[in-house]
Design an enzyme around this catalytic site. Structure first.
Site, short mmCIF file in Angstrom:
data_model
loop_
_atom_site.label_atom_id
_atom_site.label_comp_id
_atom_site.label_asym_id
_atom_site.label_seq_id
_atom_site.Cartn_x
_atom_site.Cartn_y
_atom_site.Cartn_z
N GLY A 72 0.83 -1.21 0.00
CA GLY A 72 0.00 0.00 0.00
C GLY A 72 0.86 1.24 0.00
O GLY A 72 1.48 1.57 1.02
N MET A 98 -0.09 8.08 2.52
CA MET A 98 0.52 7.73 3.80
C MET A 98 1.66 6.73 3.62
O MET A 98 2.77 6.91 4.12
CB MET A 98 -0.54 7.15 4.73
CG MET A 98 -1.67 8.10 5.09
SD MET A 98 -1.13 9.45 6.15
CE MET A 98 -0.88 8.57 7.69
N SER A 155 -1.98 8.66 13.13
CA SER A 155 -2.51 10.01 13.03
C SER A 155 -1.41 10.99 12.63
O SER A 155 -0.26 10.81 13.01
CB SER A 155 -3.13 10.45 14.37
OG SER A 155 -3.65 11.76 14.28
N GLY A 165 -1.70 12.56 9.26
CA GLY A 165 -1.82 12.80 7.84
C GLY A 165 -0.53 12.52 7.09
O GLY A 165 0.45 12.01 7.66
N LYS A 170 -7.81 4.96 17.68
CA LYS A 170 -7.74 5.84 16.51
C LYS A 170 -9.15 6.21 16.04
O LYS A 170 -9.40 7.35 15.61
CB LYS A 170 -6.96 5.17 15.38
CG LYS A 170 -6.88 6.00 14.08
CD LYS A 170 -6.27 7.36 14.31
CE LYS A 170 -5.83 8.04 13.03
NZ LYS A 170 -6.87 8.23 12.02
N HIS A 226 -10.34 8.87 18.32
CA HIS A 226 -9.57 10.07 17.96
C HIS A 226 -10.25 10.78 16.80
O HIS A 226 -10.44 12.01 16.82
CB HIS A 226 -8.14 9.66 17.59
CG HIS A 226 -7.38 10.67 16.78
ND1 HIS A 226 -7.58 10.84 15.42
CD2 HIS A 226 -6.41 11.55 17.13
CE1 HIS A 226 -6.78 11.79 14.98
NE2 HIS A 226 -6.06 12.24 15.99
N ASN A 227 -10.63 10.04 15.77
CA ASN A 227 -11.24 10.66 14.60
C ASN A 227 -12.63 11.19 14.91
O ASN A 227 -13.06 12.22 14.36
CB ASN A 227 -11.29 9.67 13.44
CG ASN A 227 -9.95 9.51 12.77
OD1 ASN A 227 -8.90 9.64 13.42
ND2 ASN A 227 -9.93 9.21 11.49
N GLU A 258 -12.04 14.39 16.55
CA GLU A 258 -11.60 15.32 15.49
C GLU A 258 -12.81 15.91 14.76
O GLU A 258 -12.84 17.11 14.45
CB GLU A 258 -10.71 14.54 14.53
CG GLU A 258 -10.23 15.27 13.31
CD GLU A 258 -9.51 14.31 12.37
OE1 GLU A 258 -10.07 14.02 11.29
OE2 GLU A 258 -8.42 13.83 12.72
#
Length: 300
Positions: A9, A13, A122, A124, A172, A175-176, A179
């Protein structure tokens, strides 16, 4: 000697992460379905393969494989590589997968004596390149075995073991969700100021907010940058906001746990409603998503 790592991948990122690892002395081999991504990986120094099977077979066990693909493709990757893996190999899912899926995958791989870690990342694309925040779930001994890797990928002190399998992606996810709420509050506040009769300088306000105030943050800093780049009216930015799933998962999980999350729920609903009713508030949220995640948000 640094680790040998196999990377599947190479999006915004993944490519940045392997470039960081290469600079730190890791031996990186990689695969992506995109020919352009493979060429970029080759240019920065990774050994590239034209199939995941060839990638896995290129190294002897114990292997370390980092998967960085959209969550809906993780099972497809595992289906291809699991029959080739050996006992003691380790698979890391560094994408944004639903935590229950990570628990299931860990159990299935354990039956084949393959180790699994789920890592929430996290920061970006910029964080992936210059140091991210890593939230790791899985067996403590597996985390400790690869702690140097997590340290090398993160900002100083920006990594840790969150708990058992699924914990990294769970933390995570939350967290989002947080956000979503923070971005929504910032967007609503600046929308109020834009409509006020006081002819406010929003760019300067963002700059001052980001210098010692209680709401000083990377989000405020990114908003100031967006104003400087796009203008305060954000004319070229769409007010239709996409959502990548984690906010929805957070709301659904909260319901399962009996926790009230009106701020996150309303922020999620705003994004859904924005598809039919774009607004300046939506433009600000979109601009922020573009600043930290590189999401395409230009008005079509």
């Amino acid at each position: 000697m640094k680790l040998k790592i196999q990377y599947i991948g190479l999006g915004k990122m993944g490519l940045n992460m392997i470039e960081r690892l290469l600079e730190k002395g890791y031996e990186v081999s990689a695969f992506d379905v995109s020919e352009e991504a493979k060429k970029k990986a080759q240019i920065v120094g990774a050994q590239v393969f034209d199939s995941v099977e060839k990638l896995v077979r290129s190294k002897e066990s114990p292997r370390l494989i980092w998967i960085m693909v959209p969550h809906k493709f993780v099972d497809d990757v595992l289906e291809k590589i699991t029959p080739i893996l050996d006992h003691g190999d380790t698979v890391i899912d560094g994408g944004n997968s639903p935590y229950k899926e990570s628990i299931r995958r860990a159990k299935e791989l354990k039956e084949k004596k393959i180790n699994f870690l789920d890592v929430g990342v996290s920061g970006g694309p910029g964080g992936a390149r210059n140091g991210a925040s890593l939230m790791v779930g899985g067996k403590k001994e597996d985390y400790e075995k690869y702690e140097e890797l997590f340290k090398d990928l993160s900002v100083p002190e920006g990594y840790g073991h969150m708990g058992d399998h699924g914990a990294g992606h769970f933390v995570k996810m939350v967290h989002n969700g947080i956000e979503y709420g923070m971005m929504q509050a910032i967007a609503e506040g600046f929308a109020i100021m834009k409509e006020s009769p006081l002819h406010l300088n929003l760019t300067k306000i963002a700059e001052v907010y980001d210098r010692g105030t209680v709401i000083e943050s990377r989000l405020i800093s990114w908003l100031g940058k967006a104003f400087r780049e796009e203008g305060e009216d954000l004319k070229k930015i769409s007010g239709k906001i996409s959502h990548s799933g984690e906010g929805l998962w957070t709301v659904e999980t909260a319901k399962e746990l009996g926790i009230s999350v009106p701020v996150i729920n309303d922020a999620l609903q705003f994004r859904i409603d924005s598809q039919e009713g774009p607004s300046y508030t939506g433009q600000i949220v979109s601009a922020l998503r573009n600043q930290f995640g590189g999401h395409e948000v230009k008005e079509k």
